[in-house]
Design an enzyme around this catalytic site. Sequence first.
Site, PDB file in Angstrom:
ATOM      1  N   GLY B 122      37.780  30.772  28.144  1.00  0.00           N
ATOM      2  CA  GLY B 122      38.751  32.108  27.719  1.00  0.00           C
ATOM      3  C   GLY B 122      37.165  33.532  27.345  1.00  0.00           C
ATOM      4  O   GLY B 122      37.836  33.622  26.198  1.00  0.00           O
ATOM      5  N   SER B 124      35.128  36.075  29.385  1.00  0.00           N
ATOM      6  CA  SER B 124      35.474  37.833  29.996  1.00  0.00           C
ATOM      7  C   SER B 124      36.477  37.874  29.368  1.00  0.00           C
ATOM      8  O   SER B 124      38.558  37.653  29.786  1.00  0.00           O
ATOM      9  CB  SER B 124      35.136  37.140  31.051  1.00  0.00           C
ATOM     10  N   SER B 156      37.490  30.465  35.137  1.00  0.00           N
ATOM     11  CA  SER B 156      37.086  29.250  36.507  1.00  0.00           C
ATOM     12  C   SER B 156      38.180  28.081  35.822  1.00  0.00           C
ATOM     13  O   SER B 156      38.524  27.780  34.522  1.00  0.00           O
ATOM     14  CB  SER B 156      36.076  29.150  36.403  1.00  0.00           C
ATOM     15  N   GLU B 239      25.710  26.860  27.604  1.00  0.00           N
ATOM     16  CA  GLU B 239      26.048  26.700  29.389  1.00  0.00           C
ATOM     17  C   GLU B 239      24.491  26.931  30.027  1.00  0.00           C
ATOM     18  O   GLU B 239      25.008  26.928  31.468  1.00  0.00           O
ATOM     19  CB  GLU B 239      26.982  28.276  29.974  1.00  0.00           C
TER      20      GLU B 239
HETATM   21  C1  LIG Z   1      32.349  33.123  39.627  1.00  0.00           C
HETATM   22  C2  LIG Z   1      32.428  33.228  38.712  1.00  0.00           C
HETATM   23  C3  LIG Z   1      33.183  32.613  37.902  1.00  0.00           C
HETATM   24  C4  LIG Z   1      33.699  32.682  36.363  1.00  0.00           C
HETATM   25  N1  LIG Z   1      33.691  32.433  35.268  1.00  0.00           N
HETATM   26  C5  LIG Z   1      34.230  32.709  34.132  1.00  0.00           C
HETATM   27  C6  LIG Z   1      34.845  32.012  33.339  1.00  0.00           C
HETATM   28  O1  LIG Z   1      35.476  30.754  33.453  1.00  0.00           O
HETATM   29  N2  LIG Z   1      35.649  32.013  31.705  1.00  0.00           N
HETATM   30  C7  LIG Z   1      34.878  33.862  31.530  1.00  0.00           C
HETATM   31  O2  LIG Z   1      34.972  33.887  30.633  1.00  0.00           O
HETATM   32  N3  LIG Z   1      33.648  34.613  32.187  1.00  0.00           N
HETATM   33  C8  LIG Z   1      33.630  33.927  33.857  1.00  0.00           C
HETATM   34  N4  LIG Z   1      33.394  35.198  34.747  1.00  0.00           N
HETATM   35  C9  LIG Z   1      32.590  36.024  34.137  1.00  0.00           C
HETATM   36  C10 LIG Z   1      31.441  36.128  33.736  1.00  0.00           C
HETATM   37  O3  LIG Z   1      30.602  35.637  32.957  1.00  0.00           O
HETATM   38  C11 LIG Z   1      31.061  37.986  34.009  1.00  0.00           C
HETATM   39  O4  LIG Z   1      31.898  38.599  35.584  1.00  0.00           O
HETATM   40  C12 LIG Z   1      29.453  38.488  33.660  1.00  0.00           C
HETATM   41  O5  LIG Z   1      29.484  38.334  32.512  1.00  0.00           O
HETATM   42  C13 LIG Z   1      29.209  40.039  34.441  1.00  0.00           C
HETATM   43  O6  LIG Z   1      30.550  40.783  33.425  1.00  0.00           O
HETATM   44  P1  LIG Z   1      31.261  41.876  34.618  1.00  0.00           P
HETATM   45  O7  LIG Z   1      31.628  40.494  35.410  1.00  0.00           O
HETATM   46  O8  LIG Z   1      32.318  42.884  33.944  1.00  0.00           O
HETATM   47  O9  LIG Z   1      30.412  43.021  35.074  1.00  0.00           O
HETATM   48  P2  LIG Z   1      29.602  43.590  34.536  1.00  0.00           P
HETATM   49  O10 LIG Z   1      29.755  43.672  32.749  1.00  0.00           O
HETATM   50  O11 LIG Z   1      30.595  45.525  34.265  1.00  0.00           O
HETATM   51  O12 LIG Z   1      28.634  44.055  35.070  1.00  0.00           O
HETATM   52  C14 LIG Z   1      28.761  45.449  36.052  1.00  0.00           C
HETATM   53  C15 LIG Z   1      27.308  45.544  36.492  1.00  0.00           C
HETATM   54  O13 LIG Z   1      26.211  46.121  35.589  1.00  0.00           O
HETATM   55  C16 LIG Z   1      25.501  45.690  35.349  1.00  0.00           C
HETATM   56  N5  LIG Z   1      24.938  45.844  33.635  1.00  0.00           N
HETATM   57  C17 LIG Z   1      26.288  45.425  32.806  1.00  0.00           C
HETATM   58  N6  LIG Z   1      25.927  45.973  31.431  1.00  0.00           N
HETATM   59  C18 LIG Z   1      24.211  46.133  31.315  1.00  0.00           C
HETATM   60  C19 LIG Z   1      22.974  46.148  30.705  1.00  0.00           C
HETATM   61  N7  LIG Z   1      23.164  46.281  29.463  1.00  0.00           N
HETATM   62  N8  LIG Z   1      21.997  46.599  31.484  1.00  0.00           N
HETATM   63  C20 LIG Z   1      21.766  46.526  32.723  1.00  0.00           C
HETATM   64  N9  LIG Z   1      23.306  46.230  34.099  1.00  0.00           N
HETATM   65  C21 LIG Z   1      23.964  45.953  32.841  1.00  0.00           C
HETATM   66  C22 LIG Z   1      25.780  44.266  35.297  1.00  0.00           C
HETATM   67  O14 LIG Z   1      24.447  43.360  35.824  1.00  0.00           O
HETATM   68  C23 LIG Z   1      25.987  44.352  36.748  1.00  0.00           C
HETATM   69  O15 LIG Z   1      25.161  43.970  37.728  1.00  0.00           O
HETATM   70  C24 LIG Z   1      32.485  33.816  35.855  1.00  0.00           C
HETATM   71  C25 LIG Z   1      32.266  35.210  37.109  1.00  0.00           C
HETATM   72  C26 LIG Z   1      32.463  34.845  38.254  1.00  0.00           C
HETATM   73  C27 LIG Z   1      31.575  36.048  39.447  1.00  0.00           C
END
Ligand SMILES: Cc1cc2nc3c(=O)[nH]c(=O)nc-3n(C[C@H](O)[C@H](O)[C@H](O)COP(=O)(O)OP(=O)(O)OC[C@H]3O[C@@H](n4cnc5c(N)ncnc54)[C@H](O)[C@@H]3O)c2cc1C
Lengths: 285, 377
Positions: B122, B124, B156, B239
């Site tokens: 937990g 994100s 997940s 990780e």
């Molecule tokens: C299949 C899957 C499983 C997951 N499982 C888990 C889990 O079990 N537990 C958990 O906690 N999280 C989990 N996640 C979450 C994952 O860690 C996040 O999706 C990821 O860190 C991106 O955050 P976001 O989705 O909020 O995207 P955002 O942070 O909103 O990013 C959107 C876009 O903006 C870009 N961006 C953002 N900031 C910057 C920057 N500073 N510079 C350049 N580009 C930037 C990103 O690269 C991306 O292209 C999972 C995600 C997926 C897809």
Amino acid sequence: MGFQPTEDQRALRRGVRELLEARCGRDEPRARGAGLDRALWRELGRAGFFSLRLPEAQGGAGLGLPEAALVFEEAGRVLLPGPLVATHLAAGAVPGAADGSAVVTRADGGLVPWLEEADVVLGDASGAVPVRSVDPLTPLHRLPPGPPGEPEPAAVLLTAAEQLGSAGRTLATAVRYAKEREQFGRPIGAFQAVKHLCAGMLVRTELARAAVYAAAVTADPVEIAGAKLLADEAAVQGARDCLQVHGGMGFTWEAEVHLHLKRAWVRAELGQPAARAEEALAAAL
Amino acid sequence: MDLAHTEEEEAFRAGLRHWLKAALPELPPRPPPGDWPARRAHDSAWQRALYDAGYADVHWDASPTRRLIFLEETEKAGAPYVGANFVGLLHAGPTIAAEGTPEQRARWLPPILRGDEIWCQGFSEPDAGSDLASLRTRAVRDGDAYVVTGAKVWTSHAEVADWCELLVRTDPQAPRHRGISWLAMPMDAPGVTVRPLRTLAGSAEFAEVFLDEVRVPVANRVGEENDGWRVTMVTLSFERGTAFAGEVVACRRALAELARTARENGRWDDTVLRRRLGRLNAEFRALWRLTQWNVAEAEATGGVPGTGGSVFKLRYSEARQELYDTAAAVLGPDALDLSREWTRDRLSSLSYTIAAGTSQIQRNIVAERILGLPKER
Ligand SMILES: Cc1cc2nc3c(=O)[nH]c(=O)nc-3n(C[C@H](O)[C@H](O)[C@H](O)COP(=O)(O)OP(=O)(O)OC[C@H]3O[C@@H](n4cnc5c(N)ncnc54)[C@H](O)[C@@H]3O)c2cc1C
């Protein structure tokens, strides 16, 4: 599993780096022009560059392919000119190669580098015609079309090691410039577009490093083909990205980076060019 | 610089091989994706079998080289991968092993190893993804418990998890990185609501998790109060650094299978495609060598994997996507058939450049922490 350089290997690399940096300073390659520096060649011979892998009984250091890879990586880093790989491979077989008193080249993939400067040419160089070489530091002759010969794995590997060194050097050059050059009141390295170019260079270099070193340890021809493919990519794309990071400066004759790109292009054609490496890797699947 | 194994390591390999030969035929087939309760039971049973045979701790405590041998041999034998045990075995467990108190290790590690308890992550939140340190889930101290309120997302395996490695804000006044704590939260505590989210692959493998005044004992905090960001870095380094190593071996097997298919269906004669397969062979061989390199380096320096994990993750995540795109080129129309495992794997490979930190974030880390380029702000 000790897949890291040993203390002896690190010391060897340090020694070679110091020697080469003293002899091939930044302005050295441009000043020297296209001629082969015979004094340097003999100095390399004395330092064991060519005889590294000969048994001690034959005056060599009795070292192996991993050590040779580290040494050739250093040569690639400073753009050391000359048919280094061919001369190294000829040590013990061609008189004078081991101690650097002879310059040995070989016909390789339709090309013969350094034909006119060489004392000995291995392979069939008949009908070779001079070309205006894209790399000002590597004179080239072109061979008439014919079936490609079998790549010699050690030659492919050492060429890959040179590419790795070149990739490491252009990465370091790009990073240094990105920290110094300012635009918009900030070092350009603070901008993500520049940062990400540099990160990509590191990723390609580190992957190539793992591949080249592992191939040096196993001497497996398929692994060597993979190492060449990835090292070619790291060197060629690394030089391009370095040029981009330098902006207009990168397009000048003054900046070193074009020399790395041109040499990387030449080396990519030697030994096992991409198409042949990919075929070898596919056949092994 | 060598890749040779010691006699002891080879003996370990031989023993494992022997055991796998007997154990695998006993294993029932893996339930379909989406049926998480059945998958949990299946993955836990496999973990239990490993535990009983003395192989459960191979992901930590044992030597990293042994772990690589374990991954090679289990993959070669076609054994299941960690599945629902991913978080517990590959990053929550190793974090507790590195940062927990003796009591915490005794409480949480054995059930992970036995496959009795499943963990989720937990970290994100809806407004804190890449910018993880901006997380807002609050934890207010009340006697010997924290009262936790907030929302997590993309969690997940939340549906089947018993525990959650949870990041909470324990000091809202402190600078962002200094007010965070790392808690182990029981998923059956009152106030925890899990709402599954459907992924683009069609399955519900992640979820939203809502936390409404959930009481988590203070004793469940790993590391000091407000020092959770440092603990988080340990978790993330596991990780990114080591958790995907096993999947490289799996990709190599998939690639070999793909070549077999291409030889059978005539696509092998397509030079461009054949060369693409050759290039992927170079990529995955090198990625495995890079894993060995990183492991040998960590073994030499002792401890937690370094930022080299980001280098690995960047290339691995892209190579994996290329593998499945190439598979689509080999399979032709079959690549559009959702009943094929290839198709499902291709869909799930799309997450690899996002999950565990996006490629853009990994590049920032590589540029700033390894190459020393200046920070953006
Ligand atoms: C299949 C899957 C499983 C997951 N499982 C888990 C889990 O079990 N537990 C958990 O906690 N999280 C989990 N996640 C979450 C994952 O860690 C996040 O999706 C990821 O860190 C991106 O955050 P976001 O989705 O909020 O995207 P955002 O942070 O909103 O990013 C959107 C876009 O903006 C870009 N961006 C953002 N900031 C910057 C920057 N500073 N510079 C350049 N580009 C930037 C990103 O690269 C991306 O292209 C999972 C995600 C997926 C897809």
